[in-house]
Design an enzyme around this catalytic site. Structure first.
Site, PDB file in Angstrom:
ATOM      1  N   ALA A  68       0.914  -1.310  -0.259  1.00 21.64           N
ATOM      2  CA  ALA A  68       0.081  -0.090   0.037  1.00 21.64           C
ATOM      3  C   ALA A  68       0.824   1.334   0.078  1.00 21.64           C
ATOM      4  O   ALA A  68       2.011   1.281   0.639  1.00 21.64           O
ATOM      5  CB  ALA A  68      -0.905  -0.045   1.319  1.00 21.64           C
ATOM      6  N   GLU A 136       2.046  -6.415   7.737  1.00 23.18           N
ATOM      7  CA  GLU A 136       0.860  -5.793   8.499  1.00 23.18           C
ATOM      8  C   GLU A 136       0.932  -5.529  10.047  1.00 23.18           C
ATOM      9  O   GLU A 136       0.819  -4.569  10.552  1.00 23.18           O
ATOM     10  CB  GLU A 136      -0.296  -6.199   8.056  1.00 23.18           C
ATOM     11  CG  GLU A 136      -0.554  -5.840   6.496  1.00 23.18           C
ATOM     12  CD  GLU A 136      -0.263  -6.803   5.480  1.00 23.18           C
ATOM     13  OE1 GLU A 136      -0.747  -6.616   4.243  1.00 23.18           O
ATOM     14  OE2 GLU A 136       0.654  -7.606   5.833  1.00 23.18           O
TER      15      GLU A 136
END
Length: 262
Positions: A68, A136
Site C-alpha cells: 500500500a 501488516e
C-alpha cells in the site's frame, strides 16, 4: 484498448501480460489499484474473445510491489480507510477471478498488499533477489486483501501463522521451501521462466485448462466427494467440444493439434 497510466497490458500468441508500472516501487495507490481492477476485467474480456489463454502478472523496475502507498494512506481520513482497503481487496480478487491460469513473475520486494496480489495468481516465479512478506502486523494492522486466507490455503496454517504474526520478510529460497514459489531463477531469467510456463499452458486445450482451473478452485474447500462431482461436471462440459475431437484427430494423424477454444 483502455488507457492506463500505471499499467501496461498486452496480448501476444494467446499470452496476456499485465505489468505494474508505477515507479519507483509500484506502491498500491488508488489510481494503480483502480487500473489493476480494470486490466483484470480487460483480460477476462480477452479470454471470452478466445484471445488470451494464460496471463503473466509482472512489474517494471527493481521491485514487484512494496504494498500500500502509505504516504497516500496517511492523508486518508480514518472513516475512509476501510473503503481504500476494500478497493485493494476488489483489485486482488479481480486478479484471482481471471478465468485462465495466471503466473506472477516477481523481482525485488513484494510486501503487504503487493504480496497479497501475488497470492491471487495461480503460480509464482521468483528472481533470486525476491523478498516476500506480509508486514501488516508490524504496522499494527492485519492483511486485509486476502492474505490471511490465500496464504493459509497455499502453505497451511502453521507456516501461514509464522508469516503473518512475525511480519518477517522471507527470501526467495525460503519462499520455495515453504511452497509460496513454484520456481526460483536468476534475475536475468525471470521473464523467460514465466514465459516458459505460459507457453506450455497456452499450447494446451484452452477450454480444458479453464475448466481444470475452475474444478480446482471450486473443489479446494469442499469435501473430496463434492470436489469429485465438480471435476466430473467440468469434464462433461469438455466432451462435446471440437477441441477434444481435434486432439484425437491430431494424435491419430501424428501432428500438433490446432485448438480454437471451441
Amino acid at each position: 484498448m483502455a488507457e492506463f497510466q500505471f499499467i501496461k497490458y498486452s496480448v501476444e500468441n494467446f499470452i496476456g501480460k499485465l505489468t505494474l508500472n508505477r515507479p519507483p516501487v509500484n506502491a498500491l495507490g488508488r489510481q494503480l489499484v483502480s487500473e489493476i481492477f480494470a486490466a483484470a476485467h480487460l483480460a477476462n474480456r480477452d479470454v471470452a474473445r478466445k484471445e488470451v489463454r494464460v496471463l503473466v502478472l509482472a512489474a517494471e523496475g527493481s521491485h514487484f510491489c512494496a504494498g500500500a502507498d502509505l504516504k497516500e494512506r496517511k492523508e486518508v481520513p480514518e472513516d475512509q480507510v476501510v473503503h481504500v482497503v476494500q478497493g485493494i481487496r476488489d483489485a486482488v480478487q479481480a486478479i484471482a477471478d481471471i478465468k485462465v491460469p495466471t503466473i506472477a513473475a516477481i523481482q525485488g520486494s513484494a510486501l503487504g498488499g503487493g504480496m497479497e496480489l501475488t497470492l491471487a495468481a495461480d503460480m509464482r516465479v521468483l528472481g533470486e533477489s525476491a523478498k516476500l512478506g506480509l508486514r501488516e502486523t508490524a504496522l499494527a494492522i492485519l492483511p486485509g486483501a486476502g492474505g490471511t486466507q490465500r496464504l493459509t490455503r497455499l502453505i497451511g496454517y502453521a507456516r501461514a501463522m509464522e508469516w503473518i504474526t512475525t511480519a518477517k520478510i522471507f527470501d526467495a529460497q525460503e519462499c520455495l521451501a515453504h511452497g509460496v514459489a513454484n520456481r526460483v531463477v536468476p534475475e536475468i531469467e525471470l521473464h523467460d521462466a514465466a514465459l516458459y510456463y505460459a507457453k506450455l499452458i497456452a499450447a494446451n486445450g484452452p477450454l480444458a485448462v479453464q475448466y481444470a482451473k475452475e474444478a480446482m478452485q471450486r473443489g479446494l474447500e469442499m469435501p473430496l466427494t463434492s470436489g469429485l462431482e465438480i471435476e466430473f461436471e467440468c469434464y462433461k462440459r469438455i466432451i462435446p467440444t471440437s477441441d477434444r475431437r481435434e486432439a484425437l484427430s491430431a494424435f491419430n494423424e501424428k501432428r500438433a493439434p490446432l485448438f480454437k477454444g471451441e
